[in-house]
Design a protein around this motif. Structure first.
Motif, PDB file in Angstrom:
ATOM      1  N   SER A   1      -8.155   8.947   2.481  1.00 49.21           N
ATOM      2  CA  SER A   1      -7.811   7.732   1.745  1.00 49.21           C
ATOM      3  C   SER A   1      -7.020   8.094   0.507  1.00 49.21           C
ATOM      4  N   ILE A   2      -6.504   7.108  -0.180  1.00 49.79           N
ATOM      5  CA  ILE A   2      -5.689   7.291  -1.382  1.00 49.79           C
ATOM      6  C   ILE A   2      -6.271   6.418  -2.495  1.00 49.79           C
ATOM      7  N   GLY A   3      -6.324   6.983  -3.696  1.00 50.80           N
ATOM      8  CA  GLY A   3      -6.670   6.194  -4.884  1.00 50.80           C
ATOM      9  C   GLY A   3      -8.039   5.541  -4.829  1.00 50.80           C
ATOM     10  N   GLY A   4      -8.985   6.188  -4.149  1.00 46.67           N
ATOM     11  CA  GLY A   4     -10.346   5.659  -4.116  1.00 46.67           C
ATOM     12  C   GLY A   4     -10.546   4.510  -3.147  1.00 46.67           C
ATOM     13  N   MET A   5      -9.519   4.236  -2.310  1.00 50.41           N
ATOM     14  CA  MET A   5      -9.662   3.155  -1.326  1.00 50.41           C
ATOM     15  C   MET A   5     -10.514   3.619  -0.139  1.00 50.41           C
ATOM     16  N   ARG A   6     -10.809   2.670   0.749  1.00 54.66           N
ATOM     17  CA  ARG A   6     -11.597   3.008   1.935  1.00 54.66           C
ATOM     18  C   ARG A   6     -10.729   3.695   2.990  1.00 54.66           C
TER      19      ARG A   6
ATOM     20  N   GLU B   1      -5.454  -8.737   8.086  1.00 52.68           N
ATOM     21  CA  GLU B   1      -5.168  -7.630   9.013  1.00 52.68           C
ATOM     22  C   GLU B   1      -3.821  -6.979   8.667  1.00 52.68           C
ATOM     23  N   ILE B   2      -2.792  -7.806   8.412  1.00 51.97           N
ATOM     24  CA  ILE B   2      -1.463  -7.275   8.067  1.00 51.97           C
ATOM     25  C   ILE B   2      -1.545  -6.466   6.764  1.00 51.97           C
ATOM     26  N   HIS B   3      -2.280  -7.024   5.798  1.00 45.90           N
ATOM     27  CA  HIS B   3      -2.459  -6.389   4.482  1.00 45.90           C
ATOM     28  C   HIS B   3      -3.082  -4.990   4.628  1.00 45.90           C
ATOM     29  N   HIS B   4      -4.200  -4.919   5.317  1.00 50.99           N
ATOM     30  CA  HIS B   4      -4.877  -3.616   5.453  1.00 50.99           C
ATOM     31  C   HIS B   4      -4.077  -2.667   6.348  1.00 50.99           C
ATOM     32  N   ARG B   5      -3.422  -3.210   7.359  1.00 51.15           N
ATOM     33  CA  ARG B   5      -2.599  -2.346   8.217  1.00 51.15           C
ATOM     34  C   ARG B   5      -1.447  -1.752   7.422  1.00 51.15           C
ATOM     35  N   GLY B   6      -0.869  -2.544   6.514  1.00 49.30           N
ATOM     36  CA  GLY B   6       0.199  -2.029   5.641  1.00 49.30           C
ATOM     37  C   GLY B   6      -0.311  -0.846   4.829  1.00 49.30           C
ATOM     38  N   GLN B   7      -1.572  -0.930   4.394  1.00 58.45           N
ATOM     39  CA  GLN B   7      -2.184   0.185   3.675  1.00 58.45           C
ATOM     40  C   GLN B   7      -2.308   1.392   4.596  1.00 58.45           C
ATOM     41  N   GLY B   8      -2.677   1.129   5.857  1.00 60.74           N
ATOM     42  CA  GLY B   8      -2.761   2.206   6.853  1.00 60.74           C
ATOM     43  C   GLY B   8      -1.420   2.910   7.052  1.00 60.74           C
ATOM     44  N   TYR B   9      -0.332   2.149   6.971  1.00 62.26           N
ATOM     45  CA  TYR B   9       1.006   2.760   7.084  1.00 62.26           C
ATOM     46  C   TYR B   9       1.223   3.795   5.980  1.00 62.26           C
ATOM     47  N   VAL B  10       0.773   3.483   4.760  1.00 59.75           N
ATOM     48  CA  VAL B  10       0.949   4.440   3.652  1.00 59.75           C
ATOM     49  C   VAL B  10       0.098   5.684   3.902  1.00 59.75           C
ATOM     50  N   TYR B  11      -1.131   5.482   4.381  1.00 53.71           N
ATOM     51  CA  TYR B  11      -1.980   6.637   4.689  1.00 53.71           C
ATOM     52  C   TYR B  11      -1.266   7.528   5.715  1.00 53.71           C
ATOM     53  N   LEU B  12      -0.741   6.901   6.773  1.00 57.04           N
ATOM     54  CA  LEU B  12      -0.067   7.691   7.818  1.00 57.04           C
ATOM     55  C   LEU B  12       1.132   8.433   7.242  1.00 57.04           C
ATOM     56  N   ARG B  13       1.947   7.767   6.452  1.00 56.37           N
ATOM     57  CA  ARG B  13       3.115   8.418   5.834  1.00 56.37           C
ATOM     58  C   ARG B  13       2.682   9.591   4.955  1.00 56.37           C
ATOM     59  N   ALA B  14       1.609   9.359   4.197  1.00 58.77           N
ATOM     60  CA  ALA B  14       1.110  10.428   3.312  1.00 58.77           C
ATOM     61  C   ALA B  14       0.621  11.615   4.132  1.00 58.77           C
ATOM     62  N   LEU B  15       0.192  11.354   5.350  1.00 59.86           N
ATOM     63  CA  LEU B  15      -0.274  12.418   6.256  1.00 59.86           C
ATOM     64  C   LEU B  15       0.886  13.030   7.047  1.00 59.86           C
ATOM     65  N   GLY B  16       2.099  12.534   6.809  1.00 58.20           N
ATOM     66  CA  GLY B  16       3.261  13.050   7.545  1.00 58.20           C
ATOM     67  C   GLY B  16       3.350  12.525   8.970  1.00 58.20           C
ATOM     68  N   ILE B  17       2.685  11.392   9.232  1.00 56.87           N
ATOM     69  CA  ILE B  17       2.695  10.794  10.583  1.00 56.87           C
ATOM     70  C   ILE B  17       3.563   9.533  10.573  1.00 56.87           C
ATOM     71  N   GLU B  18       4.476   9.438  11.526  1.00 55.05           N
ATOM     72  CA  GLU B  18       5.356   8.265  11.637  1.00 55.05           C
ATOM     73  C   GLU B  18       4.541   7.086  12.175  1.00 55.05           C
TER      74      GLU B  18
ATOM     75  N   TYR C   1       0.052   1.956  -3.724  1.00 57.34           N
ATOM     76  CA  TYR C   1       0.765   2.585  -4.848  1.00 57.34           C
ATOM     77  C   TYR C   1       0.006   2.325  -6.150  1.00 57.34           C
ATOM     78  N   LEU C   2      -0.372   1.063  -6.370  1.00 59.04           N
ATOM     79  CA  LEU C   2      -1.089   0.721  -7.605  1.00 59.04           C
ATOM     80  C   LEU C   2      -2.408   1.483  -7.714  1.00 59.04           C
ATOM     81  N   ARG C   3      -3.168   1.534  -6.610  1.00 56.51           N
ATOM     82  CA  ARG C   3      -4.448   2.258  -6.630  1.00 56.51           C
ATOM     83  C   ARG C   3      -4.219   3.735  -6.930  1.00 56.51           C
ATOM     84  N   ALA C   4      -3.159   4.301  -6.321  1.00 57.95           N
ATOM     85  CA  ALA C   4      -2.851   5.717  -6.543  1.00 57.95           C
ATOM     86  C   ALA C   4      -2.478   5.957  -8.002  1.00 57.95           C
ATOM     87  N   LEU C   5      -1.938   4.922  -8.661  1.00 50.15           N
ATOM     88  CA  LEU C   5      -1.569   5.014 -10.080  1.00 50.15           C
ATOM     89  C   LEU C   5      -2.747   4.676 -10.995  1.00 50.15           C
ATOM     90  N   GLY C   6      -3.897   4.375 -10.399  1.00 52.87           N
ATOM     91  CA  GLY C   6      -5.071   4.031 -11.202  1.00 52.87           C
ATOM     92  C   GLY C   6      -5.027   2.620 -11.747  1.00 52.87           C
TER      93      GLY C   6
END
Lengths: 161, 161
Positions: A42-47, A136-153, B146-151
């Protein structure tokens, strides 16, 4: 009815197809995570994304059943003990069927009626359904960032089949 | 019309309110970013949130104008040279008015008609409108990470006023 009076913003079947298309894409995002990162990254303390998926699984199907049966049940995420990606995907498919079944049973007249979702959120049923999809769209968008941060397309946003 | 034949999934005004509510929330997310991070911060090689906002500004208003005037204009993100948060927020408010004006001019009968958006995406107009809203929710969800990652605590997802 003539053409003019029957015109509408969207019909019921199209809204269900829209929702199910989003569910197909979210399923692909769950699949794209490696097992370990699905539950641990996860990123920034998120789930982690597993927990976001479990939230989604605790809303869509149970909420549609509750609305159609007109029984405001409490939200219960704790009931879902899913500890592998396979279990989450199996539950995802099961709940897609639950959503489809109950959505189809909801009479058109009820979309504008209010319902006290989970005994807490008293809104028109259409607003509740938009909330399920949007969340669902909101949380999935967050999942996209997790995947990108992991280097996964991640899958393409417009892939809905 | 009697009550039964006039029942619908959602009416036009309610869909506009739904969209504008999302735009209010996205505006709050733009505001929540510090100036520097709005333009410079990103994760995993993604675009900074300013660029995601500029994408959204290049879609909603221009697309609604194009649909209502029935002129498929090309997508043109390059036209927007916005280099401060203040400029983005001012453009956001301007485009909210553009969206409202053209949405209100779109006859109900046209929602189910296809339109070749940006000369590239030939879909029913309602599908295009859902795409505008969904794409905004998707990118805004990324902004939350992004915001969460920035605290920084993002606004509540259900704040739409």
């Amino acid at each position: 009815m003539d053409t003019v009076t029957s015109a509408q913003v969207i019909n019921k079947d199209a809204l269900l197809r829209h929702w199910l298309g989003h569910r197909n894409l979210t399923r692909r995002v769950i699949e794209a995570f490696p097992e370990k990162e699905l539950f641990g990254f996860s990123i920034g303390g998120m789930r982690p994304f597993s927990q976001l998926a479990i939230e989604l699984l605790s809303i869509g199907g149970p909420a549609m059943e509750s609305i159609v049966k007109d029984e405001p049940l409490p939200y219960n995420e704790e009931a879902l003990r899913l500890i592998t990606k396979e279990q989450i995907l199996a539950k995802w498919d099961e709940q897609t069927d639950v959503i489809t079944r109950y959505f189809n049973q909801l009479p058109l007249e009820r979309f504008s009626e209010t319902f006290n979702l989970f005994g807490q959120y008293e809104f028109p049923i259409i607003d509740n359904i938009f909330y399920f999809i949007d969340n669902e769209i909101h949380h999935r968008g967050q999942g996209y960032v997790y995947l990108r941060a992991l280097g996964i397309e991640p899958p393409m946003f417009w892939e809905r089949d």
